[in-house]
Enzyme design. Structure first.
Site, PDB file in Angstrom:
ATOM      1  N   ASP A  67       0.816  -1.212   0.000  1.00 32.93           N
ATOM      2  CA  ASP A  67       0.000   0.000   0.000  1.00 32.93           C
ATOM      3  C   ASP A  67       0.853   1.266   0.000  1.00 32.93           C
ATOM      4  O   ASP A  67       2.077   1.198   0.124  1.00 32.93           O
ATOM      5  CB  ASP A  67      -0.955  -0.005   1.214  1.00 32.93           C
ATOM      6  CG  ASP A  67      -0.253  -0.397   2.507  1.00 32.93           C
ATOM      7  OD1 ASP A  67       0.986  -0.301   2.581  1.00 32.93           O
ATOM      8  OD2 ASP A  67      -0.947  -0.802   3.452  1.00 32.93           O
ATOM      9  N   ASN A 134      -7.343  -2.413  14.372  1.00 36.67           N
ATOM     10  CA  ASN A 134      -8.737  -2.715  14.005  1.00 36.67           C
ATOM     11  C   ASN A 134      -8.839  -3.948  13.107  1.00 36.67           C
ATOM     12  O   ASN A 134      -9.891  -4.214  12.537  1.00 36.67           O
ATOM     13  CB  ASN A 134      -9.380  -1.505  13.314  1.00 36.67           C
ATOM     14  CG  ASN A 134      -8.687  -1.121  12.008  1.00 36.67           C
ATOM     15  OD1 ASN A 134      -7.711  -1.751  11.613  1.00 36.67           O
ATOM     16  ND2 ASN A 134      -9.181  -0.093  11.344  1.00 36.67           N
ATOM     17  N   HIS A 136      -7.099  -4.427  10.285  1.00 33.51           N
ATOM     18  CA  HIS A 136      -6.845  -4.228   8.854  1.00 33.51           C
ATOM     19  C   HIS A 136      -5.580  -4.955   8.421  1.00 33.51           C
ATOM     20  O   HIS A 136      -4.657  -5.150   9.210  1.00 33.51           O
ATOM     21  CB  HIS A 136      -6.829  -2.745   8.465  1.00 33.51           C
ATOM     22  CG  HIS A 136      -5.608  -1.957   8.812  1.00 33.51           C
ATOM     23  ND1 HIS A 136      -5.666  -0.636   9.202  1.00 33.51           N
ATOM     24  CD2 HIS A 136      -4.301  -2.262   8.816  1.00 33.51           C
ATOM     25  CE1 HIS A 136      -4.441  -0.185   9.419  1.00 33.51           C
ATOM     26  NE2 HIS A 136      -3.602  -1.150   9.202  1.00 33.51           N
ATOM     27  N   GLU A 141      -9.471  -1.803   5.220  1.00 31.24           N
ATOM     28  CA  GLU A 141     -10.091  -1.396   6.479  1.00 31.24           C
ATOM     29  C   GLU A 141     -11.405  -2.164   6.707  1.00 31.24           C
ATOM     30  O   GLU A 141     -12.000  -2.671   5.756  1.00 31.24           O
ATOM     31  CB  GLU A 141     -10.405   0.108   6.436  1.00 31.24           C
ATOM     32  CG  GLU A 141      -9.174   1.008   6.339  1.00 31.24           C
ATOM     33  CD  GLU A 141      -8.412   1.158   7.663  1.00 31.24           C
ATOM     34  OE1 GLU A 141      -8.467   0.252   8.512  1.00 31.24           O
ATOM     35  OE2 GLU A 141      -7.754   2.194   7.823  1.00 31.24           O
TER      36      GLU A 141
END
Ligand code: GLP
Length: 242
Positions: A67, A134, A136, A141
């Site tokens: 990313d 979280n 990811h 996400e």
């Protein structure tokens, strides 16, 4: 799925470095899927040490990153392109032309197309992953659905909060990124996920105990794989009750 717990993050990183060395010795021209973030810094350091000791050469290897932040040029010290050069690429013999990185200042649609074409034509042999608090992976996400391929992401509040620790006062953290999709990660030959410390315990605990695949916990998709190694430190494993 294989879950390995090491006494310290350092020992876990040393194990992960050996996995990279093994991969390159088995297939020198492997395509390595690279990750960024604090977790993998010590792994990259250990890979550099192994290279300096002439235990491994990346002369035929190829890399692609998961990313990149949108809005940061590759020479911005906060970009993932800059991270990869400063933390790894500048210190090993990986040819520049074998490196696939995104341009955070490029036209998003063109970058997505270039990324997608590259991934469809070049299967990843070993994909390294960190994990967000979280759950990811890459910048996939939590969401109501998985994105298959490269996509533009609005970063989650939790991610912005967590990753802003890397940005100095006065620097603005981007709120968007381009990420590999879940299909891209799932199609990799092998996946190696590293997670250390209490902050990641909740996400790892939920993933390990989950009996469903939940796009609200993106890492849970790894339960669909056979070839995935989860490398943890004792601190995380204890906090996660593993
Ligand atoms: C970023 C990256 C993720 C990485 C995560 C973990 O969000 N996009 O790929 O897993 O950082 O970061 P850290 O290792 O710093 O906790």
């Amino acid at each position: 799925m294989e879950i390995l717990v090491f006494e310290t993050a350092g020992k876990a990183s040393a194990f992960a470095a050996e996995k990279f060395i093994e991969q390159i010795s088995q297939k020198p021209n492997s395509l390595l899927g690279m990750a960024t973030g604090g977790t993998v810094v010590s792994l990259y350091q250990k890979i550099i040490e192994a290279y300096q000791q002439k235990r491994v050469s990346f002369a035929s290897a190829r890399t692609v990153n998961l990313d990149e932040y949108v809005g940061l040029s590759p020479d911005n010290a906060q970009s993932y392109a800059y991270y990869m050069y400063s933390k790894l690429f500048d210190h090993i013999d990986l040819p520049k032309e074998n490196i696939f990185l995104l341009d955070g200042l490029g036209v998003v649609d063109s970058e997505l197309k270039r990324f997608n074409e590259f991934l469809l034509q070049n299967p990843i042999d070993l994909q390294l992953l960190g994990i967000g608090t979280n759950g990811h992976i890459g910048f996939n996400e939590p969401s109501s659905q998985f994105q298959l391929g490269p996509h533009l992401v609005d970063l989650a509040e939790e991610t912005i909060k967590s990753n802003s620790r890397f940005f100095k006062p006065g620097e603005t953290m981007p709120t968007q990124a381009i990420s590999m999709g879940i299909r891209d990660i799932m199609l990799a030959g092998k996946v190696l996920l590293l997670a250390f410390g209490k902050a990641k315990a909740d996400a790892i605990c939920k993933m390990v105990n989950s009996t469903t695949v939940d796009p609200m916990l993106p890492v849970s998709v790894l339960n669909l794989r056979r070839n995935v190694t989860i490398v943890l430190d004792k601190e995380l494993a204890q906090a996660a009750g593993l």
